[in-house]
Scaffold this active site. Structure first.
Site, short mmCIF file in Angstrom:
data_model
loop_
_atom_site.label_atom_id
_atom_site.label_comp_id
_atom_site.label_asym_id
_atom_site.label_seq_id
_atom_site.Cartn_x
_atom_site.Cartn_y
_atom_site.Cartn_z
N ASP A 123 -8.93 -13.32 -15.00
CA ASP A 123 -10.38 -13.34 -15.13
C ASP A 123 -10.99 -12.56 -13.96
O ASP A 123 -10.56 -12.70 -12.82
CB ASP A 123 -10.90 -14.78 -15.14
N ILE A 124 -12.01 -11.76 -14.26
CA ILE A 124 -12.64 -10.92 -13.25
C ILE A 124 -13.44 -11.75 -12.24
O ILE A 124 -13.69 -11.29 -11.12
CB ILE A 124 -13.54 -9.86 -13.95
N ASN A 167 -14.32 -22.27 -24.66
CA ASN A 167 -15.75 -22.41 -24.90
C ASN A 167 -16.06 -21.84 -26.28
O ASN A 167 -15.62 -20.72 -26.60
CB ASN A 167 -16.55 -21.68 -23.82
N GLY A 195 -21.21 -22.44 -23.43
CA GLY A 195 -20.83 -21.56 -22.33
C GLY A 195 -20.05 -20.33 -22.73
O GLY A 195 -19.59 -19.58 -21.86
N GLN A 196 -19.90 -20.09 -24.05
CA GLN A 196 -19.20 -18.87 -24.45
C GLN A 196 -20.11 -17.67 -24.26
O GLN A 196 -21.20 -17.61 -24.85
CB GLN A 196 -18.74 -18.95 -25.92
N HIS A 253 -11.22 -16.69 -26.69
CA HIS A 253 -10.36 -16.64 -25.51
C HIS A 253 -10.15 -18.05 -24.98
O HIS A 253 -11.01 -18.90 -25.08
CB HIS A 253 -10.95 -15.73 -24.43
N HIS A 308 -9.25 -20.07 -21.51
CA HIS A 308 -9.15 -20.02 -20.05
C HIS A 308 -7.94 -20.86 -19.63
O HIS A 308 -7.84 -22.02 -20.04
CB HIS A 308 -10.39 -20.62 -19.39
#
Ligand code: 5GP
Length: 111
Positions: A30-31, A85, A91-92, A98, A100
């Site tokens: 994750d960035i 999410n 919170g998507q 995806h 997490h």
């Protein structure tokens, strides 16, 4: 061409720190990590969210879970959290399914 940022990562048009991939899934860092280990596991096929899954996608979800297990083991994680999410109010932000994978510290339980 797709406007989806994760489709672009799958296509190699946006760089990412890939930790695992096979024919169906990709996992990359994750960035904006929320934990010492924060990896996103995605299907290469564009699926918007869990709410958009069809019956034919169910083996793919099993495949994603298996990929999560492999990635967690490779990262040396004994405890980790998997979060999906689903929908903007949950919170998507990126509308490409995806998961997490979070670990590397004591994580609060959201529910
Ligand atoms: P969501 O809030 O949709 O469940 O999570 C989207 C995640 O994607 C966020 O944690 C965010 O930091 C990550 N993200 C967004 N854009 C990029 C990107 O271009 N590269 C990477 N590696 N992660 C991204």
């Amino acid at each position: 061409m797709s406007d989806c940022i994760f489709d672009k990562i799958v296509a190699g048009q946006i760089p990412s720190d890939i930790v695992y991939q096979d024919d169906a899934v990709m996992a990359f860092k994750d960035i904006n990590p929320k934990a010492p280990t924060h990896i996103l596991i995605i299907p290469k096929k564009h699926i918007v969210s869990i709410s958009h899954l069809t019956r034919e996608d169910l083996p793919l979800m099993g495949h994603m879970m298996e990929a999560a297990k492999k990635v967690a083991a490779h990262q040396g994680l004994q405890a980790y959290k998997l979060v999906i999410n689903t929908g903007a109010d949950a919170g998507q932000v990126v509308m490409h399914l995806h998961m997490h994978l979070l670990g590397g510290k004591k994580l609060e339980t959201p529910v």
